[in-house]
Design a protein around this motif. Structure first.
Motif, PDB file in Angstrom:
ATOM      1  N   VAL A   9       0.646  -1.337   0.204  1.00  7.15           N
ATOM      2  CA  VAL A   9       0.058  -0.074  -0.041  1.00  7.15           C
ATOM      3  C   VAL A   9       0.844   1.363  -0.142  1.00  7.15           C
ATOM      4  O   VAL A   9       1.782   1.466   0.815  1.00  7.15           O
ATOM      5  CB  VAL A   9      -0.810  -0.021   1.297  1.00  7.15           C
ATOM      6  N   VAL A  10       0.494   2.029  -0.935  1.00  2.89           N
ATOM      7  CA  VAL A  10       1.161   3.482  -0.900  1.00  2.89           C
ATOM      8  C   VAL A  10       0.070   4.485  -0.463  1.00  2.89           C
ATOM      9  O   VAL A  10      -1.018   4.634  -1.422  1.00  2.89           O
ATOM     10  CB  VAL A  10       1.528   3.743  -2.345  1.00  2.89           C
ATOM     11  N   ALA A  11       0.283   5.137   0.604  1.00  4.39           N
ATOM     12  CA  ALA A  11      -0.921   6.208   1.172  1.00  4.39           C
ATOM     13  C   ALA A  11      -0.465   7.539   0.787  1.00  4.39           C
ATOM     14  O   ALA A  11       0.536   8.039   1.291  1.00  4.39           O
ATOM     15  CB  ALA A  11      -1.141   5.963   2.400  1.00  4.39           C
ATOM     16  N   LEU A  12      -1.383   8.123   0.154  1.00  4.06           N
ATOM     17  CA  LEU A  12      -1.023   9.560  -0.560  1.00  4.06           C
ATOM     18  C   LEU A  12      -1.981  10.240   0.110  1.00  4.06           C
ATOM     19  O   LEU A  12      -3.086  10.213  -0.102  1.00  4.06           O
ATOM     20  CB  LEU A  12      -1.191   9.528  -2.111  1.00  4.06           C
ATOM     21  N   SER A  13      -1.627  11.523   0.615  1.00  5.05           N
ATOM     22  CA  SER A  13      -2.672  12.592   1.401  1.00  5.05           C
ATOM     23  C   SER A  13      -1.698  13.658   1.449  1.00  5.05           C
ATOM     24  O   SER A  13      -0.559  13.977   1.195  1.00  5.05           O
ATOM     25  CB  SER A  13      -3.124  12.003   2.622  1.00  5.05           C
ATOM     26  N   ARG A  14      -2.380  14.893   1.814  1.00  6.09           N
ATOM     27  CA  ARG A  14      -1.812  16.081   2.088  1.00  6.09           C
ATOM     28  C   ARG A  14      -0.843  16.247   3.441  1.00  6.09           C
ATOM     29  O   ARG A  14       0.172  16.827   3.567  1.00  6.09           O
ATOM     30  CB  ARG A  14      -2.892  17.100   2.331  1.00  6.09           C
ATOM     31  N   ASN A  15      -1.206  15.138   4.408  1.00  4.01           N
ATOM     32  CA  ASN A  15      -0.519  15.471   5.650  1.00  4.01           C
ATOM     33  C   ASN A  15       0.213  14.111   6.043  1.00  4.01           C
ATOM     34  O   ASN A  15       1.206  14.185   6.970  1.00  4.01           O
ATOM     35  CB  ASN A  15      -1.395  16.008   6.853  1.00  4.01           C
ATOM     36  N   GLY A  16       0.111  13.165   5.700  1.00  4.86           N
ATOM     37  CA  GLY A  16       0.919  11.843   5.667  1.00  4.86           C
ATOM     38  C   GLY A  16       0.314  10.982   6.830  1.00  4.86           C
ATOM     39  O   GLY A  16       1.047  10.087   7.037  1.00  4.86           O
ATOM     40  N   THR A  17      -0.387  11.578   7.792  1.00  6.46           N
ATOM     41  CA  THR A  17      -0.676  10.713   8.808  1.00  6.46           C
ATOM     42  C   THR A  17      -2.227  10.433   8.954  1.00  6.46           C
ATOM     43  O   THR A  17      -2.989  11.564   8.579  1.00  6.46           O
ATOM     44  CB  THR A  17      -0.337  11.420  10.246  1.00  6.46           C
ATOM     45  N   PRO A  18      -2.751   9.459   9.498  1.00  5.24           N
ATOM     46  CA  PRO A  18      -4.104   8.857   9.685  1.00  5.24           C
ATOM     47  C   PRO A  18      -4.683   9.667  10.681  1.00  5.24           C
ATOM     48  O   PRO A  18      -4.267  10.324  11.697  1.00  5.24           O
ATOM     49  CB  PRO A  18      -4.219   7.692  10.253  1.00  5.24           C
ATOM     50  N   ARG A  19      -6.030  10.686   9.988  1.00  7.61           N
ATOM     51  CA  ARG A  19      -6.537  11.650  10.982  1.00  7.61           C
ATOM     52  C   ARG A  19      -7.493  10.999  11.988  1.00  7.61           C
ATOM     53  O   ARG A  19      -7.836  11.628  13.174  1.00  7.61           O
ATOM     54  CB  ARG A  19      -7.249  12.612  10.043  1.00  7.61           C
ATOM     55  N   TYR A  20      -8.258   9.797  11.774  1.00 12.49           N
ATOM     56  CA  TYR A  20      -9.341   9.616  12.193  1.00 12.49           C
ATOM     57  C   TYR A  20      -9.122   8.242  13.173  1.00 12.49           C
ATOM     58  O   TYR A  20      -9.744   7.951  13.977  1.00 12.49           O
ATOM     59  CB  TYR A  20     -10.532   9.258  11.462  1.00 12.49           C
ATOM     60  N   ARG A  21      -8.123   7.420  12.571  1.00 10.17           N
ATOM     61  CA  ARG A  21      -8.156   5.912  13.342  1.00 10.17           C
ATOM     62  C   ARG A  21      -6.672   5.250  12.893  1.00 10.17           C
ATOM     63  O   ARG A  21      -6.189   5.316  11.811  1.00 10.17           O
ATOM     64  CB  ARG A  21      -9.175   5.012  12.578  1.00 10.17           C
ATOM     65  N   ASP A  22      -5.795   5.354  13.785  1.00  9.54           N
ATOM     66  CA  ASP A  22      -4.453   4.977  13.800  1.00  9.54           C
ATOM     67  C   ASP A  22      -4.527   3.504  13.938  1.00  9.54           C
ATOM     68  O   ASP A  22      -5.577   2.826  14.587  1.00  9.54           O
ATOM     69  CB  ASP A  22      -3.451   5.322  14.959  1.00  9.54           C
TER      70      ASP A  22
END
Length: 322
Positions: A27-40
């Protein structure tokens, strides 16, 4: 498979990333901030993270090329809102990616003429969000039909619910006071006769559908390319039934008042009324028969179970005072 998820750190991604890692995918997770916001989740330690500002890179014409360079077998796009943005992505990854799975919305439907609504009915949305999503869907369907086109599958979630995420309440808006009044046995006003509907879905059930679309859709013989699927709970809720259930969680018979729209709008104020109106005019009640039959989708949560888990989180975190 190597799977790139665009918008991976949001509510859907919080459940989808661990699901895909557990299934053995890269899995490659692309986002603006790089860290999960709701559930780690520990699964994030096994994920390649990439940061990107999609809006800025779309404007510069570089976003599609950025995704193509990641060499994905499957691209999952959770945060595309315009056909122009989708077109840039499609043109860049065509021939380099086996499948695109796109997140749409049940708001591609307008007011229902029959319920439960199937995927091909009432495709007359209003508002920028639903209209933009339907334009994306139609572009992807045409692309999938081309012999040399990029195959795609489209998923349409309903009112996504779960811990940490704003949840549509029995009044059809986001006001915390509605939950508080129902929990205390206080009066709550509903529009009309309270028979308008909401169709919730837990974020993990949305993630389930995406995983099924990825794993089944990667097989070209499955015949899923260019298809759209509703992703909601088994049944929608009426506003009245929803309110009665929530009050019952706290041992109360609800004190409900039913008001014509003009009176309701004055009672709740313009902001809450505008949000309610967006939901009750659509009154979604979507069929999941196609997703069940073709994807094997089976929601784990009812609408009420999804709402209850979300409400418990809001209470525990001091966002709703019971």
């Amino acid at each position: 498979m190597r799977i790139v998820i665009i918008g991976a750190t949001g509510h859907i991604g919080g459940y989808l990333v661990p699901r895909l890692v557990a299934a053995g995918h890269e899995v490659v997770a692309l986002s603006r901030n790089g860290t999960p916001r709701y559930r780690d989740d520990p699964a994030w330690q096994q994920v390649q993270t990439v940061t990107a500002d999609r809006e800025a890179e779309d404007a510069a014409g570089t976003f599609g090329a950025r995704i193509a360079e990641l060499s994905a077998d499957v691209v999952v796009d959770l945060v595309c809102f315009t056909a122009a943005s989708a077109r840039q992505l499609v043109d860049a990854v065509r021939g380099r990616t086996r499948l695109l799975v796109m997140c749409s919305t049940i708001w591609v439907h307008g007011a229902p003429t029959a319920v439960p609504t199937d995927e091909d009915e009432d495709l007359e949305p209003w508002g920028e969000y639903g209209t933009g999503k339907l334009e994306i869907e139609r572009m992807l369907a045409e692309e999938s039909a081309r012999p040399d086109g990029l195959p795609s599958i489209i998923l349409r979630p309903g009112h996504i619910s779960g811990p940490g995420w704003p949840i549509i309440n029995p009044q059809g808006n986001l006001e915390a006071s509605v939950w508080e009044k129902l929990a205390r046995g206080e009066r709550v006003v509903l529009p009309g006769f309270g028979l308008e509907t909401l169709h919730h879905v837990h974020a993990d059930d949305v993630a389930q559908a995406f995983q099924l679309a990825i794993e089944r859709g990667a097989d070209a013989s499955a015949g899923l390319f260019g298809r759209a699927y509703h992703v909601v709970s088994d049944r929608a809720l009426t506003l009245r039934g929803f309110a009665e259930a929530v009050a019952g969680w706290f041992g109360h018979t609800p004190d409900l008042e039913f008001a014509p729209w003009a009176e309701f709008a004055v009672a709740v104020g313009p902001e809450a009324a505008a949000t309610t109106l967006e939901h009750v005019l659509r009154s979604p009640a979507a069929s999941i028969e196609r997703a069940r039959t073709e994807l094997g989708y089976e929601p784990r949560y009812t609408s009420l179970e999804a709402a209850r888990e979300a409400l418990d989180w809001f209470v525990a975190n001091g966002r709703v005072s019971i």
